[in-house]
Write a protein that holds these residues in place. Structure first.
Motif, mmCIF file in Angstrom:
data_model
loop_
_atom_site.group_PDB
_atom_site.id
_atom_site.type_symbol
_atom_site.label_atom_id
_atom_site.label_comp_id
_atom_site.label_asym_id
_atom_site.label_seq_id
_atom_site.Cartn_x
_atom_site.Cartn_y
_atom_site.Cartn_z
ATOM 1 N N ALA A 1 0.828 -1.206 0.000
ATOM 2 C CA ALA A 1 0.000 0.000 0.000
ATOM 3 C C ALA A 1 0.862 1.256 0.000
ATOM 4 O O ALA A 1 0.599 2.210 -0.741
ATOM 5 C CB ALA A 1 -0.943 -0.018 1.205
ATOM 6 N N GLU A 2 1.914 1.253 0.800
ATOM 7 C CA GLU A 2 2.808 2.409 0.851
ATOM 8 C C GLU A 2 3.486 2.629 -0.508
ATOM 9 O O GLU A 2 3.568 3.749 -0.999
ATOM 10 C CB GLU A 2 3.865 2.211 1.934
ATOM 11 N N HIS A 3 3.952 1.542 -1.118
ATOM 12 C CA HIS A 3 4.586 1.639 -2.438
ATOM 13 C C HIS A 3 3.592 2.163 -3.483
ATOM 14 O O HIS A 3 3.930 3.042 -4.283
ATOM 15 C CB HIS A 3 5.140 0.275 -2.848
ATOM 16 N N ALA A 4 2.386 1.624 -3.493
ATOM 17 C CA ALA A 4 1.383 2.044 -4.474
ATOM 18 C C ALA A 4 1.029 3.519 -4.300
ATOM 19 O O ALA A 4 0.830 4.234 -5.287
ATOM 20 C CB ALA A 4 0.132 1.175 -4.343
ATOM 21 N N ALA A 5 0.975 3.986 -3.059
ATOM 22 C CA ALA A 5 0.629 5.384 -2.816
ATOM 23 C C ALA A 5 1.730 6.331 -3.283
ATOM 24 O O ALA A 5 1.456 7.495 -3.593
ATOM 25 C CB ALA A 5 0.343 5.593 -1.333
ATOM 26 N N LYS A 6 2.944 5.849 -3.374
ATOM 27 C CA LYS A 6 4.065 6.687 -3.803
ATOM 28 C C LYS A 6 4.151 6.826 -5.322
ATOM 29 O O LYS A 6 5.028 7.513 -5.825
ATOM 30 C CB LYS A 6 5.386 6.120 -3.274
ATOM 31 N N THR A 7 3.247 6.202 -6.058
ATOM 32 C CA THR A 7 3.293 6.265 -7.518
ATOM 33 C C THR A 7 2.846 7.616 -8.059
ATOM 34 O O THR A 7 2.960 7.864 -9.258
ATOM 35 C CB THR A 7 2.427 5.156 -8.148
ATOM 36 N N GLY A 8 2.313 8.466 -7.198
ATOM 37 C CA GLY A 8 1.906 9.798 -7.633
ATOM 38 C C GLY A 8 0.620 9.816 -8.424
ATOM 39 O O GLY A 8 0.381 10.715 -9.214
ATOM 40 N N THR A 9 -0.245 8.830 -8.223
ATOM 41 C CA THR A 9 -1.489 8.741 -8.981
ATOM 42 C C THR A 9 -2.700 9.215 -8.187
ATOM 43 O O THR A 9 -3.819 8.875 -8.518
ATOM 44 C CB THR A 9 -1.724 7.292 -9.442
ATOM 45 N N GLY A 10 -2.480 9.989 -7.118
ATOM 46 C CA GLY A 10 -3.600 10.476 -6.317
ATOM 47 C C GLY A 10 -4.149 9.446 -5.357
ATOM 48 O O GLY A 10 -5.281 9.572 -4.892
ATOM 49 N N ILE A 11 -3.359 8.425 -5.045
ATOM 50 C CA ILE A 11 -3.773 7.370 -4.123
ATOM 51 C C ILE A 11 -3.032 7.568 -2.800
ATOM 52 O O ILE A 11 -1.834 7.858 -2.785
ATOM 53 C CB ILE A 11 -3.457 5.979 -4.695
ATOM 54 N N VAL A 12 -3.750 7.407 -1.689
ATOM 55 C CA VAL A 12 -3.158 7.460 -0.365
ATOM 56 C C VAL A 12 -3.390 6.115 0.323
ATOM 57 O O VAL A 12 -4.273 5.355 -0.071
ATOM 58 C CB VAL A 12 -3.741 8.611 0.491
ATOM 59 N N PHE A 13 -2.573 5.837 1.342
ATOM 60 C CA PHE A 13 -2.825 4.619 2.118
ATOM 61 C C PHE A 13 -3.062 5.016 3.564
ATOM 62 O O PHE A 13 -2.509 5.999 4.057
ATOM 63 C CB PHE A 13 -1.699 3.601 1.960
ATOM 64 N N ARG A 14 -3.912 4.251 4.225
ATOM 65 C CA ARG A 14 -4.270 4.519 5.609
ATOM 66 C C ARG A 14 -4.282 3.213 6.394
ATOM 67 O O ARG A 14 -4.641 2.157 5.866
ATOM 68 C CB ARG A 14 -5.651 5.180 5.704
ATOM 69 N N GLU A 15 -3.929 3.327 7.654
ATOM 70 C CA GLU A 15 -3.917 2.173 8.551
ATOM 71 C C GLU A 15 -5.346 1.745 8.863
ATOM 72 O O GLU A 15 -6.226 2.592 9.065
ATOM 73 C CB GLU A 15 -3.194 2.591 9.837
#
Length: 167
Positions: free
Chosen positions: A108-122
């Motif tokens: 989730a952290e890696h995917a959120a760093k792709t810069g596509t407007g996605i965030v990850f939350r616990e």
């Protein structure tokens, strides 16, 4: 196969395995989603959300653990599963802003760093854990495989991947 990594694998004859890492499952969502500003999302806050997961047959124990956490919270989740390719299909759908993807925190952290407007939350109350395992042929522990396993075990110990995975 010489060596592999798997998410909560089922036992298979002729394949040895060992848990390498335990980590929380996190939510992946559009930065526009109404829960995007919530740093820790309780399972009950996901009651009316559509959850994006890969199909159960790819990792039954992982999938069942997620469903069990929601049932423990008093409801059955609305799950949309993707067959091929599940990860890319899920990430593409998240941009729409209405659905929530679930995945191990490291993914989730890696995917959120792709810069596509996605965030990850616990996800909390209860936290949901994912187990990542190493797999290798049970009857053929070559020196190369033994070295990779030793290095992976040292990394797991050094990074405390098997200690207190909810922090």
């Amino acid at each position: 196969m010489d060596i592999g990594l798997a998410l909560a694998p089922q036992p298979v004859d002729g394949v040895a395995g060992e848990i390498l890492r335990k980590e929380p499952v996190s939510a992946l969502l559009s930065a526009r989603h109404h829960l995007a500003d919530t740093p820790r999302i309780p399972v009950t806050a996901l009651r009316d959300e559509t959850l994006l997961l890969f199909p159960r047959h790819l990792a039954p124990a992982y999938y069942d653990g997620i469903v069990a956490a929601f049932r423990e919270a008093g409801f059955s989740p609305d799950i949309c599963a993707f067959d091929e390719p599940p990860v890319y299909a899920m990430l593409a759908r998240l941009a729409g802003g209405r659905e929530i993807g679930l995945g191990p925190a490291s993914f989730a952290e890696h995917a959120a760093k792709t810069g596509t407007g996605i965030v990850f939350r616990e996800i909390v109350d209860p936290p949901i854990l994912a187990e990542l395992s190493m797999l290798w042929p049970a009857n053929d522990l070559s020196p190369a495989i033994a070295n990779v396993l030793a290095t992976a075990r040292r990394s797991a110990e050094h990074n405390k991947w098997l200690h207190n995975p909810t922090t």
